[in-house]
Enzyme design. Structure first.
Site, PDB file in Angstrom:
ATOM      1  N   ARG A 271       0.830  -1.209   0.000  1.00  0.00           N
ATOM      2  CA  ARG A 271       0.000   0.000   0.000  1.00  0.00           C
ATOM      3  C   ARG A 271       0.863   1.257   0.000  1.00  0.00           C
ATOM      4  O   ARG A 271       0.562   2.237  -0.683  1.00  0.00           O
ATOM      5  CB  ARG A 271      -0.939  -0.018   1.207  1.00  0.00           C
ATOM      6  CG  ARG A 271      -2.068  -1.059   1.068  1.00  0.00           C
ATOM      7  CD  ARG A 271      -2.740  -1.294   2.405  1.00  0.00           C
ATOM      8  NE  ARG A 271      -3.936  -2.138   2.335  1.00  0.00           N
ATOM      9  CZ  ARG A 271      -3.921  -3.471   2.331  1.00  0.00           C
ATOM     10  NH1 ARG A 271      -2.771  -4.136   2.357  1.00  0.00           N
ATOM     11  NH2 ARG A 271      -5.052  -4.162   2.294  1.00  0.00           N
TER      12      ARG A 271
ATOM     13  N   SER B 145     -12.672  -8.808   1.526  1.00  0.00           N
ATOM     14  CA  SER B 145     -11.317  -8.914   0.969  1.00  0.00           C
ATOM     15  C   SER B 145     -10.599  -7.569   1.033  1.00  0.00           C
ATOM     16  O   SER B 145     -11.032  -6.589   0.405  1.00  0.00           O
ATOM     17  CB  SER B 145     -11.388  -9.380  -0.490  1.00  0.00           C
ATOM     18  OG  SER B 145     -10.150  -9.128  -1.138  1.00  0.00           O
TER      19      SER B 145
ATOM     20  N   LYS C 213      -5.962 -19.818  -1.525  1.00  0.00           N
ATOM     21  CA  LYS C 213      -4.785 -19.012  -1.165  1.00  0.00           C
ATOM     22  C   LYS C 213      -3.598 -19.480  -2.021  1.00  0.00           C
ATOM     23  O   LYS C 213      -3.793 -20.118  -3.038  1.00  0.00           O
ATOM     24  CB  LYS C 213      -4.522 -19.125   0.338  1.00  0.00           C
ATOM     25  CG  LYS C 213      -5.593 -18.406   1.166  1.00  0.00           C
ATOM     26  CD  LYS C 213      -5.539 -16.902   0.923  1.00  0.00           C
ATOM     27  CE  LYS C 213      -6.602 -16.148   1.693  1.00  0.00           C
ATOM     28  NZ  LYS C 213      -6.594 -14.713   1.376  1.00  0.00           N
TER      29      LYS C 213
ATOM     30  N   GLN D 114      -7.793  -6.937  -0.265  1.00  0.00           N
ATOM     31  CA  GLN D 114      -7.178  -6.672  -1.569  1.00  0.00           C
ATOM     32  C   GLN D 114      -8.186  -6.058  -2.532  1.00  0.00           C
ATOM     33  O   GLN D 114      -7.905  -5.059  -3.196  1.00  0.00           O
ATOM     34  CB  GLN D 114      -6.632  -7.976  -2.155  1.00  0.00           C
ATOM     35  CG  GLN D 114      -5.517  -8.582  -1.327  1.00  0.00           C
ATOM     36  CD  GLN D 114      -5.118  -9.971  -1.797  1.00  0.00           C
ATOM     37  OE1 GLN D 114      -5.767 -10.568  -2.660  1.00  0.00           O
ATOM     38  NE2 GLN D 114      -4.051 -10.498  -1.232  1.00  0.00           N
TER      39      GLN D 114
ATOM     40  N   ASP E 186      -4.626 -15.759   7.188  1.00  0.00           N
ATOM     41  CA  ASP E 186      -3.210 -15.998   6.860  1.00  0.00           C
ATOM     42  C   ASP E 186      -2.486 -16.755   7.976  1.00  0.00           C
ATOM     43  O   ASP E 186      -1.400 -17.299   7.754  1.00  0.00           O
ATOM     44  CB  ASP E 186      -2.482 -14.668   6.614  1.00  0.00           C
ATOM     45  CG  ASP E 186      -2.903 -14.010   5.304  1.00  0.00           C
ATOM     46  OD1 ASP E 186      -3.564 -14.678   4.485  1.00  0.00           O
ATOM     47  OD2 ASP E 186      -2.567 -12.832   5.103  1.00  0.00           O
TER      48      ASP E 186
END
Ligand code: S3P
Length: 428
Positions: A29, A168, A341, A170, A314
């Protein structure tokens, strides 16, 4: 070069004070926001892996001037209008974050861009980012089944209300980056909260973004200001050392300068419920993000029921290793996303814990681990960094010599993990 096969002999307690590498999510980012800004953005302590390097190289190929070596970068942002067409397809490697977020950048640029990636990335779902960007006016061709390569012919974008099908971080970020270029107002609504670095950072950087509630963000045309940032440590990398210390008797470890975003450290809560002794101490703030220390001492763990929603997804490979060393049954549920993933993590985690000699069964949305007395084993990473790292944590705690095959997968997020583990276990 990172070895592809490594051997680790346990058990070795972890002691001392350390830092972990810079946060991967914030690093992507920071580079992207620096490119949007008009002026010099100075970044230190960037995530060291190939994933972050992919975002950096992609921005360079779009004409953004980025200088600096290793974990440093100076991004000379000239605003989004200064980007130009890349000479060739952009290879995002293994990095889903690079591909999905970059799609939101180039969706509004007046030139074509091709985004591709490695064998794992071109098998992962991209319709989730393609559909919202199409709804805003972008022309995007995807391969069969909504996968990469993506051919994006950027168009003038129009703000819309976009309801995402999955929570999400992302995809939300992709839509926000598109929204910063779009005419009108863009609103992203998620079915559940996802990690919120984009919101925290962009608000701190005076970009026109408003958090309506924990599932809704509103954005209008504009850009962040340039900034300086020393990236805090990656809690997802820290999770491997925290689990390693929690399950290896005699351990007493302090990790300093770690990102403590509540949506990223839920694994600490799970480990505490399993009986772990962990303290979290926020000390400062960086671009709206709490940063501080995580201290952990070894303690006997017991099984728990664990919902694998976005803030913890994660950390499931690391938590499954904790479950293998715990007393009783741990049930991971609500994690169908684990299948898409970097590997099918229900399958690869199941194989890892089974290799340790403890009972385990798959479920459609997770797995069950029957903790026991794990034994040294040969593990396979399935080309997935978090599976390789989880295997190393198990190997460090198991009594005897274990082997991890496909170790070089760690290059994408934590290339020096083994050196750092060696340094920590040496500090007795
Ligand atoms: C990320 C979001 C999560 C996470 C990934 C990084 C991010 O993915 O698994 O490692 O930086 O926003 P999703 O967007 O698929 O939930």
């Amino acid at each position: 070069m990172i070895a592809d096969v490594v051997s680790i002999t346990g058990p070795r307690p972890l002691r001392g004070r350390r830092r972990v590498p810079g946060d991967k999510g914030m690093s992507h980012r920071a580079l992207l926001f620096g490119a949007f800004a008009g002026g010099e953005t100075v970044l230190t302590g960037l995530g060291p892996g190939d994933d972050v390097a992919r975002t950096r190289d992609a921005l360079s190929s779009l004409g953004v001037a980025i200088t600096g070596d290793g974990d440093r970068a100076t991004v000379s942002g000239r605003g989004i209008d200064a980007l130009h067409a890349p000479d060739t397809a952009i290879d995002c490697g293994n990095s889903g974050t690079t591909m999905r977020m970059l799609a939101g950048v180039v969706a509004g640029r007046p030139f074509p861009t091709v985004l591709t990636g490695d064998e794992s990335l071109v098998a992962r779902p991209m319709a989730r980012v393609v559909n919202p960007l199409r709804a805003m006016g972008a022309e995007i061709e995807a391969a069969e089944g909504g996968r990469a390569p993506l051919v994006i012919r950027g168009q003038p974008l129009t703000g819309r209300r976009i309801a995402l099908e999955q929570a999400s971080g992302q995809v939300k970020t992709a839509v926000v980056l598109a929204g910063l270029q779009a005419r009108g107002t863009t609103e992203v609504v998620e079915p559940a909260p996802s990690r919120d670095h984009t919101e925290r950072m962009l608000v701190a950087l005076d970009a026109p973004l408003q958090r309506i509630d924990d599932r809704t963000v509103r954005v209008t045309q504009g850009r962040p200001r340039p900034f300086e940032l020393e990236l805090p440590g990656d809690p997802s990398s820290a999770a491997f050392l925290v689990v390693a210390a929690a399950i290896t008797p005699g351990s007493d470890l302090v990790l300093e300068h770690v990102l403590l975003n509540p949506g990223r450290i839920e694994f600490v809560e799970v480990l505490r419920r399993m009986g772990a002794t962990i303290e979290v101490e926020p000390r400062e703030e960086r671009l709206g993000e709490p940063v501080g220390t995580i201290s952990v001492r070894a303690a006997p763990l017991h099984g728990e029921r664990v919902a694998c929603h976005e803030p913890i997804i994660d950390e499931v490979p690391a938590l499954a290793v904790a479950a293998a060393f715990a007393d009783g049954v741990t049930e991971f549920h609500d994690g169908a996303e684990l299948r898409v993933k970097e590997s099918d993590r229900i399958g690869s985690v199941l194989e890892l814990v089974t290799a340790l000699g403890v009972g385990a069964e798959p479920r459609a949305d997770g797995l069950v681990v029957r903790g026991g007395t794990p034994q040294p084993a040969t593990f396979r990473s399935h080309g997935d960094h978090r599976i390789a790292l989880a295997a190393a944590v198990a190997a460090n705690a198991a009594p005897g010599t274990s082997t991890v095959e496909g170790w070089s997968a760690v290059a994408v997020s934590y290339p020096r993990f083994l050196d750092e583990l060696e340094a920590i276990v040496a500090e007795r």
